[in-house]
Enzyme design. Structure first.
Site, short mmCIF file in Angstrom:
data_model
loop_
_atom_site.label_atom_id
_atom_site.label_comp_id
_atom_site.label_asym_id
_atom_site.label_seq_id
_atom_site.Cartn_x
_atom_site.Cartn_y
_atom_site.Cartn_z
N HIS A 1 -106.42 71.20 -51.81
CA HIS A 1 -107.43 71.76 -52.21
C HIS A 1 -107.03 71.73 -53.82
O HIS A 1 -107.05 71.50 -55.09
CB HIS A 1 -108.33 72.59 -52.30
N HIS B 1 -107.06 71.93 -57.92
CA HIS B 1 -106.55 72.65 -59.34
C HIS B 1 -105.86 72.01 -60.24
O HIS B 1 -105.44 72.17 -61.12
CB HIS B 1 -106.38 73.63 -58.80
N GLU C 1 -113.90 76.00 -60.55
CA GLU C 1 -114.47 75.68 -58.92
C GLU C 1 -114.99 74.35 -58.44
O GLU C 1 -114.99 73.54 -58.24
CB GLU C 1 -114.72 76.13 -57.71
N SER D 1 -112.00 67.95 -54.91
CA SER D 1 -111.33 67.28 -54.27
C SER D 1 -111.62 67.89 -52.78
O SER D 1 -111.90 67.81 -51.52
CB SER D 1 -110.01 68.76 -53.94
N1 HBI Z 1 -106.37 82.72 -52.96
N2 HBI Z 1 -105.00 80.96 -52.38
C1 HBI Z 1 -105.81 81.21 -53.05
N3 HBI Z 1 -106.81 80.28 -53.58
C2 HBI Z 1 -108.33 80.44 -54.46
O1 HBI Z 1 -108.58 79.60 -55.23
C3 HBI Z 1 -108.46 81.48 -54.90
C4 HBI Z 1 -107.60 82.36 -53.28
N4 HBI Z 1 -108.67 83.96 -54.17
C5 HBI Z 1 -109.70 83.78 -54.67
C6 HBI Z 1 -110.32 83.28 -55.30
N5 HBI Z 1 -110.15 81.32 -55.35
C7 HBI Z 1 -111.14 83.13 -55.95
O2 HBI Z 1 -112.28 82.46 -55.32
C8 HBI Z 1 -112.17 83.81 -56.71
O3 HBI Z 1 -112.74 84.86 -55.69
C9 HBI Z 1 -110.94 84.29 -57.69
FE FE Z 2 -110.03 76.25 -55.41
#
Ligand code: HBI
Ligand code: FE
Length: 438
Positions: free
Chosen positions: A296, A301, A341, A360
């Protein structure tokens, strides 16, 4: 030019009330941390009263959370609550460093199993000066995990019954925990199965990208293929990707052990650092994962983080999160959710996907671009309040005019936040400079 500064000048609403979301005791704690950097890592004794909303069964998870924050539990005591609706009050004594304690409290406050958390401490002074990372190296302290979706704890996780998978996950998580700022990115020799899982997702993305991904994503994706970083038969290593991003927008990666708290995750974006997981979803469920995994992060990203305009937008969400209240973090997370997202954007008469969760995941991508959901124009003040869940496809998606437009709207909205200071990132020193505005 890799500099971000929010260029809003005055802020109208500055009643100096406690809008930081902290209680007085926590404010004291935050203050002592801010004033004496050497206490930041020193162990302190703390006592928390947790008010459990559900049965005592939920305590296990909560204790696990405390341990994830590297707290050493020295005492636990529980009693049935007299208050209606609350089942138990639990006193937990912990030895932990001050800064983690503050972050732990914040994390616990987000838990739906708890009705509240009280920190028992002595005297109180009222000043708000929350800790947040000031330098990219401070991100060594921003790796707190949410206990949601861990294969060890979640029976519905595709890897729950697979001992070997769980052991593998543990090894990769330990590597992430051991990582410190400045270290080379750990190299993971992926197994044949892991590369096979990647390959399946990669091939579906190849099919969908030309028709449904925004042009910026497609451009970088092609470049990643030309540089043989994105290949169908193997998972790229974080180091290659980090170097690629650095050449393009100055973004770099750090390994993350799992789903981080929103605050920790967002704060790293302020430094143009993306915390990426390094483990791979279970082979039995290649097209869906309940938690972020490296497929993902890498496929979803990475391409856009190499786009200058998108990188800037991402960093500004991160900068806005520094020192924000819990309520504001929630709003920023929601904006993150509906843009980075699950964002859609206009491209001439068409609507394309730019959100990583869509790019993804083939099923949701087709859903998002079908007529089975609603499209609304991206507008931070309303988008920030939209409820969302991560269990099913979204019923609503937000459409941006462009990344530049999304950024402009976001900047105007950030100026309405309650923070009594401005922050500016200095790319030469990798430091966030704080400018008092009161
Ligand atoms: N942690 N490792 C990781 N990867 C992410 O994409 C991620 C996260 N923690 C929170 C988050 N994404 C988001 O959903 C938001 O809450 C910022
Ligand atoms: Fe993400």
């Amino acid at each position: 030019k890799a500099e971000a500064s929010s260029d809003s000048d005055e802020k109208p609403d500055d009643d100096d009330d406690d809008d930081s979301g902290l209680t007085e005791e926590e404010v004291v704690l935050a203050k002592t941390i801010a004033e004496s950097p050497e206490t930041e890592h020193s162990v302190q004794k703390a006592a928390l009263v947790l008010r459990l909303r559900e049965g005592i069964g939920s305590l296990g998870r909560i204790l696990k959370t405390i341990e994830n924050f590297k707290g050493i539990i020295t005492h636990v005591e529980s009693r049935p609550s007299k208050k209606e609706g609350l089942q138990f009050e639990v006193l937990v004594k912990i030895d932990m460093n001050r800064q983690s304690l503050l972050q732990l409290i914040r994390n616990l406050r987000q838990s739906s199993a708890l009705d509240g958390v009280t920190l028992l401490a002595d005297n109180s002074v009222s000043i708000k000066d929350p800790w947040f990372p000031r330098h990219a190296s401070d991100l060594d302290n921003c790796n707190h995990l949410m206990t949601k979706y861990e294969p060890d704890l979640d029976m519905s996780h595709p890897g729950f019954a697979d001992k070997e998978y769980r052991a593998r996950r543990k090894v990769i998580a330990e590597i992430a925990f051991a990582y410190k700022y400045g270290d080379p990115m750990p190299n993971i020799p992926y197994t044949e199965t892991e590369n096979e899982t990647w390959s399946r997702v990669f091939n579906t993305v190849l099919d969908l990208v030309p028709k449904h991904a925004c042009i910026e994503y497609q451009r970088v994706f092609k470049k990643l293929q030309e540089e043989r970083i994105f290949e169908s038969h193997r998972i790229p290593q974080l180091q290659e990707i980090s170097d690629f991003l650095k050449r393009n927008t100055g973004f770099t990666l750090r390994p993350a052990a799992g789903l981080l708290t929103a605050r920790d995750f967002l704060s790293s974006l302020a430094f143009r650092v993306f915390q990426s997981t390094q483990y791979v979803r279970h082979i039995n469920s290649p097209y869906h994962t309940p938690e972020p995994d490296c497929i993902h992060e890498l496929l979803g990203h990475m391409p856009l983080l190499a786009d200058p305009s998108f990188a800037q937008f991402s960093q500004e969400i991160g900068l806005a999160s520094l020192g924000a209240s819990d309520e504001e973090i929630e709003k920023l997370s929601t904006i993150y959710w509906f843009t980075i997202e699950f964002g859609l954007c206009k491209e001439g008469p068409e609507v394309k996907a730019y959100g990583a969760g869509l790019l993804s995941a083939y099923g949701e991508l087709l859903h998002a671009l079908s007529d089975k959901c609603e499209h609304r124009p991206f507008d931070p003040s309303t988008t920030a309040l939209q409820k969302y869940q991560d269990q099913e496809y979204q019923p609503i998606y937000y459409v941006a005019e462009s990344f530049e437009d999304a950024k402009e709207k976001f900047r105007r909205w950030v100026a309405t936040m309650s923070r009594p200071f401005e922050v500016r990132y200095n790319p030469h020193t990798q430091r966030v400079e704080v400018l008092d505005s009161v």
